[in-house]
Design a protein around this motif. Structure first.
Motif, short mmCIF file in Angstrom:
data_model
loop_
_atom_site.label_atom_id
_atom_site.label_comp_id
_atom_site.label_asym_id
_atom_site.label_seq_id
_atom_site.Cartn_x
_atom_site.Cartn_y
_atom_site.Cartn_z
N GLY A 230 0.81 -1.21 0.00
CA GLY A 230 0.00 0.00 0.00
C GLY A 230 0.84 1.26 0.00
N SER A 231 0.15 2.39 0.10
CA SER A 231 0.81 3.70 0.04
C SER A 231 0.35 4.59 1.19
CB SER A 231 0.47 4.40 -1.29
OG SER A 231 0.94 3.67 -2.40
N LEU A 232 1.23 5.50 1.55
CA LEU A 232 0.92 6.57 2.49
C LEU A 232 1.63 7.82 2.04
CD1 LEU A 232 1.27 4.94 6.06
CD2 LEU A 232 -0.84 5.78 5.02
N ARG A 233 1.05 8.96 2.38
CA ARG A 233 1.70 10.24 2.10
C ARG A 233 1.85 10.98 3.42
NH1 ARG A 233 2.73 13.35 -2.34
NH2 ARG A 233 2.86 15.61 -2.01
N LEU A 234 3.09 11.19 3.82
CA LEU A 234 3.39 11.95 5.03
C LEU A 234 3.58 13.42 4.68
CD1 LEU A 234 5.99 9.60 6.77
CD2 LEU A 234 3.48 9.50 6.84
N SER A 235 3.12 14.27 5.56
CA SER A 235 3.31 15.70 5.38
C SER A 235 3.91 16.30 6.64
CB SER A 235 1.97 16.39 5.07
OG SER A 235 1.47 15.99 3.82
N LEU B 207 6.37 13.29 1.97
CA LEU B 207 7.03 12.05 1.59
C LEU B 207 5.95 11.09 1.10
CD1 LEU B 207 9.80 10.58 1.55
CD2 LEU B 207 9.11 9.53 3.73
N GLN B 208 5.94 10.84 -0.19
CA GLN B 208 5.04 9.87 -0.77
C GLN B 208 5.70 8.51 -0.71
OE1 GLN B 208 1.85 10.18 -2.05
NE2 GLN B 208 1.88 7.96 -2.31
N MET B 209 5.03 7.57 -0.06
CA MET B 209 5.59 6.24 0.13
C MET B 209 4.69 5.22 -0.55
SD MET B 209 6.86 6.49 4.10
CE MET B 209 5.20 6.45 4.76
N ASP B 210 5.22 4.56 -1.54
CA ASP B 210 4.49 3.54 -2.29
C ASP B 210 5.13 2.17 -2.09
OD1 ASP B 210 4.30 5.99 -4.88
OD2 ASP B 210 2.72 5.46 -3.46
N ASN B 211 4.36 1.14 -2.39
CA ASN B 211 4.84 -0.23 -2.27
C ASN B 211 5.50 -0.45 -0.90
OD1 ASN B 211 5.44 -2.87 -2.97
ND2 ASN B 211 7.32 -2.33 -4.04
N LEU B 212 4.78 -0.10 0.12
CA LEU B 212 5.31 -0.20 1.48
C LEU B 212 5.54 -1.65 1.88
CD1 LEU B 212 3.25 2.66 3.04
CD2 LEU B 212 5.73 2.47 3.17
N LYS B 213 6.56 -1.83 2.71
CA LYS B 213 6.94 -3.15 3.19
C LYS B 213 6.90 -3.16 4.71
CE LYS B 213 10.19 -3.50 -0.67
NZ LYS B 213 11.61 -3.71 -1.06
N PRO B 214 6.76 -4.34 5.32
CA PRO B 214 6.77 -4.40 6.79
C PRO B 214 8.02 -3.77 7.40
CG PRO B 214 5.91 -6.43 5.91
CD PRO B 214 6.37 -5.63 4.73
N ASP B 215 9.15 -3.85 6.71
CA ASP B 215 10.39 -3.25 7.21
C ASP B 215 10.33 -1.73 7.25
OD1 ASP B 215 12.83 -5.64 5.86
OD2 ASP B 215 11.55 -5.68 7.64
N ASP B 216 9.33 -1.14 6.61
CA ASP B 216 9.17 0.32 6.67
C ASP B 216 8.48 0.78 7.94
OD1 ASP B 216 8.39 0.18 3.16
OD2 ASP B 216 10.29 0.80 4.08
N THR B 217 8.02 -0.15 8.75
CA THR B 217 7.36 0.19 10.01
C THR B 217 8.32 0.94 10.93
OG1 THR B 217 5.83 -1.67 9.88
CG2 THR B 217 6.27 -0.75 12.07
N ALA B 218 7.91 2.13 11.33
CA ALA B 218 8.77 2.98 12.16
C ALA B 218 8.01 4.27 12.49
CB ALA B 218 10.06 3.33 11.44
N GLY C 144 10.44 17.31 14.14
CA GLY C 144 9.06 17.14 14.51
C GLY C 144 8.91 16.08 15.58
N GLN C 145 7.67 15.85 15.99
CA GLN C 145 7.41 14.88 17.06
C GLN C 145 7.29 13.46 16.53
OE1 GLN C 145 5.09 16.57 15.55
NE2 GLN C 145 3.47 15.07 15.18
N GLY C 146 7.16 13.32 15.22
CA GLY C 146 7.09 12.00 14.61
C GLY C 146 5.67 11.54 14.35
N THR C 147 5.53 10.67 13.37
CA THR C 147 4.25 10.05 13.05
C THR C 147 4.48 8.57 12.80
OG1 THR C 147 2.27 10.20 11.65
CG2 THR C 147 4.38 10.57 10.56
N GLN C 148 3.63 7.73 13.38
CA GLN C 148 3.81 6.29 13.30
C GLN C 148 3.33 5.74 11.96
OE1 GLN C 148 5.11 3.95 15.72
NE2 GLN C 148 4.96 2.57 13.95
N VAL C 149 4.16 4.93 11.35
CA VAL C 149 3.78 4.19 10.14
C VAL C 149 3.92 2.71 10.47
CG1 VAL C 149 4.43 3.63 7.77
CG2 VAL C 149 4.44 6.01 8.55
N THR C 150 2.85 1.98 10.28
CA THR C 150 2.85 0.54 10.53
C THR C 150 2.39 -0.18 9.27
OG1 THR C 150 2.34 0.89 12.87
CG2 THR C 150 2.00 -1.32 11.99
N VAL C 151 3.23 -1.08 8.79
CA VAL C 151 2.92 -1.83 7.58
C VAL C 151 2.73 -3.29 7.96
CG1 VAL C 151 3.63 -2.39 5.23
CG2 VAL C 151 4.33 -0.21 6.27
#
Length: 128
Positions: free
Chosen positions: A16-21, A81-92, A119-126
């Motif tokens: 999947g994809s996510l877009r961080l701002s 940051l546009q993130m496509d083709n996310l992998k479990p290793d991208d979890t952070a 910044g304070q950070g935003t959680q991405v879980t794949v």
């Protein structure tokens, strides 16, 4: 004081994809190169992507090449940051950060210690 506020994180399935701002305030935004870093549990914070002051040059970690795209809008003081083709290793937890190119005498940096504002950070879980 300077504030960097990230948004856009969440839970997504592998592929999947996510877009961080990241929105900056009280920062002379166009005078700073911007970067995205991430930190997984038990690991050191690592560079993901950087972008020059004008947005004309970008840098990507090998793990992000071909999947992530960084961009900025100096009029809105935002970096994405546009993130496509996310992998479990991208979890952070993903952080945006600002670096003074005058101070480091370079158009970008991959070093955590070079960045003055975070910044304070935003959680991405794949999920797999």
């Amino acid at each position: 004081q300077v504030q960097l506020v990230e948004s856009g994180g969440g839970l997504v399935q592998a592929g999947g994809s996510l877009r961080l701002s990241c929105a900056a305030s009280k920062l002379s935004f166009s005078l700073y190169a911007m970067g995205w870093f991430r930190q997984a549990p038990g690991k050191e914070r690592e560079f993901v992507s950087g972008i020059s002051r004008s947005g004309g040059r970008t840098d990507l970690a090998d793990s992000a090449k071909g999947r992530f795209t960084i961009s900025r809008d100096n009029a809105l003081s935002t970096v994405s940051l546009q993130m496509d083709n996310l992998k479990p290793d991208d979890t952070a937890v993903y952080y945006c950060a600002a670096v003074s190119t005058v101070r480091i005498s370079a158009w970008t940096s991959r070093r955590v210690e070079d960045y003055a504002y975070w910044g304070q950070g935003t959680q991405v879980t794949v999920s797999s």
